[in-house]
Structure formats: C-alpha cells, structure tokens
Design a protein around this motif. Structure first.
Motif, mmCIF file in Angstrom:
data_model
loop_
_atom_site.group_PDB
_atom_site.id
_atom_site.type_symbol
_atom_site.label_atom_id
_atom_site.label_comp_id
_atom_site.label_asym_id
_atom_site.label_seq_id
_atom_site.Cartn_x
_atom_site.Cartn_y
_atom_site.Cartn_z
ATOM 1 N N SER A 36 6.355 -8.689 -6.053
ATOM 2 C CA SER A 36 6.201 -8.641 -4.599
ATOM 3 C C SER A 36 7.319 -9.419 -3.923
ATOM 4 O O SER A 36 7.808 -9.023 -2.862
ATOM 5 N N ALA A 39 10.321 -7.194 -3.760
ATOM 6 C CA ALA A 39 10.203 -6.195 -2.703
ATOM 7 C C ALA A 39 10.507 -6.814 -1.344
ATOM 8 O O ALA A 39 11.213 -6.218 -0.517
ATOM 9 N N ASN A 40 10.018 -8.022 -1.115
ATOM 10 C CA ASN A 40 10.266 -8.667 0.171
ATOM 11 C C ASN A 40 11.750 -8.916 0.392
ATOM 12 O O ASN A 40 12.284 -8.654 1.475
ATOM 13 N N LEU A 42 14.117 -7.289 -0.876
ATOM 14 C CA LEU A 42 14.799 -6.010 -0.708
ATOM 15 C C LEU A 42 14.700 -5.516 0.736
ATOM 16 O O LEU A 42 15.682 -5.058 1.316
ATOM 17 N N ILE A 43 13.512 -5.645 1.326
ATOM 18 C CA ILE A 43 13.375 -5.243 2.731
ATOM 19 C C ILE A 43 14.314 -6.064 3.594
ATOM 20 O O ILE A 43 14.999 -5.556 4.478
ATOM 21 N N THR A 46 17.909 -4.689 3.044
ATOM 22 C CA THR A 46 18.272 -3.326 3.469
ATOM 23 C C THR A 46 18.502 -3.237 4.963
ATOM 24 O O THR A 46 19.231 -2.373 5.423
ATOM 25 N N ALA A 47 17.839 -4.083 5.729
ATOM 26 C CA ALA A 47 18.000 -3.971 7.174
ATOM 27 C C ALA A 47 19.350 -4.510 7.639
ATOM 28 O O ALA A 47 19.646 -4.489 8.831
ATOM 29 N N ASP A 70 18.528 -7.815 13.282
ATOM 30 C CA ASP A 70 17.323 -7.030 13.563
ATOM 31 C C ASP A 70 16.089 -7.875 13.225
ATOM 32 O O ASP A 70 15.910 -8.263 12.077
ATOM 33 N N LEU A 72 12.943 -6.991 13.278
ATOM 34 C CA LEU A 72 11.768 -6.269 12.778
ATOM 35 C C LEU A 72 11.539 -6.449 11.271
ATOM 36 O O LEU A 72 10.421 -6.738 10.858
ATOM 37 N N PRO A 73 12.618 -6.338 10.425
ATOM 38 C CA PRO A 73 12.366 -6.515 8.991
ATOM 39 C C PRO A 73 11.766 -7.861 8.679
ATOM 40 O O PRO A 73 10.963 -7.988 7.759
ATOM 41 N N LEU A 76 8.227 -7.556 9.171
ATOM 42 C CA LEU A 76 7.639 -6.803 8.060
ATOM 43 C C LEU A 76 7.465 -7.702 6.844
ATOM 44 O O LEU A 76 6.422 -7.708 6.195
ATOM 45 N N THR A 79 4.566 -10.023 7.264
ATOM 46 C CA THR A 79 3.295 -9.341 7.015
ATOM 47 C C THR A 79 3.095 -9.140 5.521
ATOM 48 O O THR A 79 2.011 -9.398 4.980
ATOM 49 N N ALA A 80 4.158 -8.684 4.857
ATOM 50 C CA ALA A 80 4.037 -8.379 3.426
ATOM 51 C C ALA A 80 3.749 -9.645 2.634
ATOM 52 O O ALA A 80 2.983 -9.624 1.678
#
Lengths: 115, 505
Positions: A36, A39-40, A42-43, A46-47, A70, A72-73, A76, A79-80
């Motif tokens: 996990s 994944a975090n 990575l988000i 990527t942004a 940005d 927003l990521p 995200l 939240t994740a």
C-alpha cells in the motif's frame, strides 16, 4: 527526482511481493503494508513533481498565475493512507486471532478450506 | 435536485449509526435492521422509477459542479443494481432475525450489515472513480468483519485468503486510478471517458484497461483470480454467506460493466477478446470445481464463479443483445443465488449439517422447502419457464449472433453441468433417505414455528421473484434493453454528468 522515486517504488513493490510469497502470515501482512505504501508513492509521483510551487491563488485573482503543484493527488494519497491504516490494523488483528485459533504461522497449515 | 439518488446510500449509513447507538438493545437493532433495509428498498424503487421515466439522474455532491466535485450518477444499470441491493438486504435482514445467534448480534452483526449495504449502494451510484475505490473499501472492511464473526478456525483460514486477495485487488485498483489521473488529470468517470477519447497514445490506455480488468476481476471472482471465493464463502454464518453471494462479487461485475462500456471501449478487439476467454474459462472452472464438491455451500460457492462467467460473457460480446443478456443475468443471479444460500441455511438449521452425506429425507419431512429449492435450483440451471432460462437464452443467442461459437458451446455445456450439480444436491439432501449410519447422522434440531416462518418468508419471497421474472419476462427485458442501450451510448452518460455534449474536449 522522478527516476529516484521510480526506482524506490519499484523496489517497494518487489519487496512487497517477495514478502507476500513467503509462507509466514506475519510476513504476508508486512508485504501488504509495503504494497500500500508503494501504491501511495506511485500516485504521488504520477501526478508530476514540482518543487516550491504551492497551489496558492494571489489575492484578488481567480486563478494562480504560473504553474503550481497539483494538490489533488496529495488528497488522494491522504485518503488512501487513512483507508490503508484501517484495513491493515484489521489485518494485524486478524493474523493474531488466526495464530491463536490455528496455532500456526504457516499458510501451508491453513488449507483446510481450500478444496 | 433529486434526493432519491443519495437516499439509498444515506439510509443504510444512518441505520448503521443508529444501531451502533442502540448497541445494548437487541430488540432495537432488529427493528432498525428491518426498517432500514425496507427503507433502502423503497427509496431504491423510487430511484429506479425516476430514472426509467426521466433518464439518467445526476447529483453534484456539495454543489461543486462536475468534474471538480464528486458526482452521484444513477443510470438504469446502477438503479437496477441498487433495487437488487434493497431486495437482498431486506431478505437477509429478515432471515438473520432468526438465524444469527445472540453472540453474533452482540458483536455488531447488524451495524456491519448496514455498513456493507451502504458500501454496495455507494459503489453502484458513484460517478467518480476514486470515490468508487472508497466505496469498495467501505464494503470490504464491513465484509472482513462479517466474515470472521464468531472467529472459528475455518473462518480464520478463509478470511486470510479473502483479505489478502481483496487488498491486492484494491492496491491494483488504486495504482490504476493514480496512473489514469496522471494521464488525463481528472477522476470523474464521464470526464475521463471524454478526455481518453481524444488521446493519441492508446498503448498506455490498454495497459490501464488491463489493470482495471485484473483489479475488478479479483473482486468479481473471474478466472484465474477466483480462488479466494470458494476458500471463504462457506465459512461464515449463512446469512452472511447469502449477503456476500448475492452482492459482493456483483459489485465487481458492475464495475467491469461500467468501466468497459464507459471508459475503455476504444479497442474491443483486444480487451473484450480477453474478457471473452476469461468468461469462458470462469464458467468452466467454476462448474467443474462444483462437480468435485460434496458440501452444500461449497457447491453453491463454486457456482457463483461459474455464473459470473455468463455475466462477463454478456459484457465481452459487446453487442446490444449481449449486454442486455448480461444485465438480465445479473438480476436473475442475485435473486436465485441468495435464495439458494438461504435455503441451505434452513436445511442446516433443520438437520444440523451442510455435508451432503449427513443430509437426506428433507423432502419427506418438509416438502415445501424441497419445492422452494427446486424452483431456485432449476432456475439456476436454466430450465424454462424460470428466470434462469431467459437469462441463459439471451446470452447464448447473443453469442450465436456474434458468431462466437466456441464460447457459446462452453456456455451450453456449463448449463448442463450446473443441472448435474443441482440434481446432486437434490438427490443427496432432499430425496435420499436419511443416513442410517449412527456416525453420520446428526440429530435433528428442534426449530420453533416462529423461527421457521421468519426464515421461510424471505425464501418464499425470492422464489416468487424468480417465478414472476420467468413467467413475465417482458418487463425486465424492456428494462434491461433500455439499460443496455444506455451503456452502449456512453455519450448520454457523459452529457448527463458534464452537461455538455460528449466528443471533443
């Protein structure tokens, strides 16, 4: 910076999968945690990574004047992280209860329900 | 402003919170369980009627206009799925009044059930892909806790596999969402679809499509990603099994339908071809797995897998008739499969076992239960005039029209093998004499009349649904046809959400 992030995400994913392929359920949970986190990150990457450009709108204007990071990521990822924290704490308790009930830390001894 | 879109999410959330407040009062929790699920059913029917009459309904949460805020979107498919959530929720709530033991009720069975229903309804109604992830997690956390309610050894073993594979699927989903955001810079599904349409580089889009396919394939229990399902679904209390069997995998199927009709429909020759063979192997491996089992709920669990294949086949063929068949199949399957699990619960209550060799003679003692089982089992196998016949007929006909003969042949064969499994249960549990062997026999348990009524009522209700769909398929056919038309015209969805015609940016 991006390449450094990419390499560390790759290493995290690889470690996570290696841990999850072990037979021990404790290592399985450690693998899930690493997964996990990978994944975090990575988000986050990527942004697009931008240094020193906070998303602030100057006073009196409707939009920022130059390119900004940005936000927003990051929302995200936040939240994740919260969700992953909840789910993983469940997983830790589950592993403990499973150990109490089955008396084994070995997935090979937990295949009664498989067939 | 259309409140009925938010109500199917808010009512279970509120009911769950309320039953947490009434933690000590078992009676209050039971009342709230019935009231809350009935409210969910009523509002979802209202939503379906509105959507059917006025077209796709959209609600921008918090007044933030799309694509900046989170949109709740109810198209026909979503609305149908929410109605089914209400039906299954109410049936299972009634059934659990009698079947869930006091110990489980004291450990929060009812609040978790409401939370699960809220997660499922939210997943059906959201129009935002990250929000979909959040609803998946709400649903998953509730299902984890329900699965291990009672903490018995098989539950622990099943739960470890269930939790691990579902978490891997969630991480894959999250990674795919992150990469998608990196490519198009938006999370609103309608906006994603619009922007992807004007993107040059389709190679990366295919990669993302595959990631979503694997993530939702794990949730939907498609081949070769289904192994968590037969390992865990037969372990929890039977009301929980029935709830999971009816709703959870179908959320995965719904997500596949949504994503592969709205967002990733640019290269059906590649993605939908893979889906098609995945569907065929899912059908086959599920039904063959069931043939090797001799325990009531394990047989049914493997049949969930094989039935998922039919639904995905409907999506994979990607013609209007096939999508129609897929939607019809989902409706039929949710009702019938939940009912079969509930019946297995009644049989277990009466005879004290799920093992087929220890069962027998149920037809002699309780003919009404045997008839109810027969209705659902034959419907599952696809006998006319029950709902399963029309569902299978439409999918197979769509397969023939699309000239996918290999897959269609497999679908027909799987129908026969399903009949084999169902006759096996019928012979062993209902028809044969109870075993004479003392070691095998479990003493019949005394079950009160009131309990039997409470458990029987939802089963009868669901069996009537199957019969009505079978005898009057026109209404559902028309509804499924309209929803297929909506799914195949994503520009209508995009226009409803964004308020501008689809196409260029």
């Amino acid at each position: 910076m991006e390449s450094l992030m990419a390499v560390s995400i790759g290493v995290l994913f690889a470690t996570a999968i290696y841990m999850m392929l072990r037979r021990s359920i404790v290592k399985l949970v450690i693998g899930l945690m690493l997964l996990s986190n990978a994944a975090n990150l990575l988000i986050f990457t990527t942004a697009g990574m931008r240094r020193g450009a906070p998303p602030l709108v100057p006073e009196g204007l409707g939009a920022p004047t130059s390119a900004v990071a940005d936000p927003l990521p990051q929302a995200l990822v936040l939240t994740a992280i919260v969700i992953a924290f909840g789910v993983l704490s469940f997983a830790v308790v589950l592993v403990r209860r499973a150990w109490e009930v089955v008396r084994a830390d070995d997935l090979d001894q937990m295949k009664d329900t498989d067939t | 402003m259309t409140p009925q879109i938010a109500l199917p999410i808010l009512i279970p959330l509120f009911a769950g919170a309320l039953s947490l407040v009434c933690w000590r009062s078992r009676t209050m929790q039971r009342l709230i369980a019935v009231g809350g699920t009935a409210g969910l059913l009523i509002t979802s029917c209202w939503l379906l009627m509105t959507v059917n009459r006025e077209g796709i309904q959209v609600m921008q949460v918090g007044g933030w206009s799309a694509p900046f805020g989170i949109s709740l979107v109810a198209d026909l498919l979503g609305a149908i799925m929410v109605v089914l959530t209400g039906v299954i929720g109410l049936a299972v709530a009634l059934f659990s009044l009698a079947s869930i033991g006091r110990g489980h009720q004291d450990y929060g069975y009812f609040p978790l059930m409401h939370l699960l229903l809220a997660g499922v309804a939210g997943a059906f109604l959201t129009g935002d892909i990250f929000n979909l992830y959040v609803w998946f997690e709400v649903m998953l956390v509730a299902s984890f806790a329900l699965l291990i309610l009672g903490s018995e050894k098989p539950q622990m073993e099943g739960a470890i596999k269930y939790v691990t594979l579902n978490l891997v699927s969630s991480v894959l989903f999250l990674v795919a969402v992150g990469l998608l955001y990196g490519m198009v810079g938006t999370l609103n599904m309608a906006d994603i679809a619009r922007r992807l349409a004007s993107l040059e580089d389709t190679g990366m889009v295919d990669v993302l499509a595959m990631m979503f396919m694997v993530a939702f394939g794990i949730k939907a229990a498609a081949f070769p990603l289904f192994f968590w399902l037969p390992a865990s679904y037969h372990t929890p209390p039977v009301a929980v099994s029935a709830l999971f069997a009816g709703l959870l995998t179908k959320v995965g199927v719904y997500a596949l339908f949504r994503v592969f009709t709205l967002i990733f429909h640019h290269s059906p020759g590649y993605t939908h071809e893979i889906l098609q063979w995945g569907a065929a192997l899912t059908m086959l491996s599920g039904v063959l797995g069931a043939a090797a089992q001799f325990e009531f709920r394990r047989i049914l669990s493997f049949h969930i897998v094989s039935q998922i294949g039919y639904m995905i086949l409907g999506l994979a063929l990607f013609t209007p008739l096939a999508i129609l068949g897929g939607v019809f199949y989902i409706v039929h399957h949710i009702i019938v499969k939940t009912n079969l699990f509930l019946i297995s619960g009644i049989v277990q209550r009466l005879r004290g076992s799920y093992r087929l060799e220890a069962l027998g003679g149920v037809y002699r003692d309780h003919p009404w239960l045997a008839v109810l089982f027969l209705v659902s089992a034959l419907s599952l196998a696809g006998m006319p005039p029950l709902s399963g016949f029309f569902a299978k007929f439409i999918v197979i006909r769509a397969g023939l029209e699309a000239e996918a003969y290999g897959v269609t042949a497999i679908a027909l064969l799987v129908g026969l093998l399903t009949l084999y499994s169902m006759t096996k249960i019928w012979n062993e549990a209902f028809w044969k004499a109870p075993p004479d062997d003392e070691a095998d026999r479990v003493p019949p348990r005394q079950v009160g009349q009131r309990e039997l009524w409470l458990m029987g009522a939802p089963v009868v209700g669901l069996a009537i649904c199957t019969l009505v769909i079978g005898l009057q398929p026109d209404a559902l056919y028309a509804l499924a046809e309209a929803s297929a038309a909506q799914l195949l015209a994503p520009e209508r969805y995009i226009e409803a959400v964004l308020g501008t015609p689809g196409g260029g940016v």
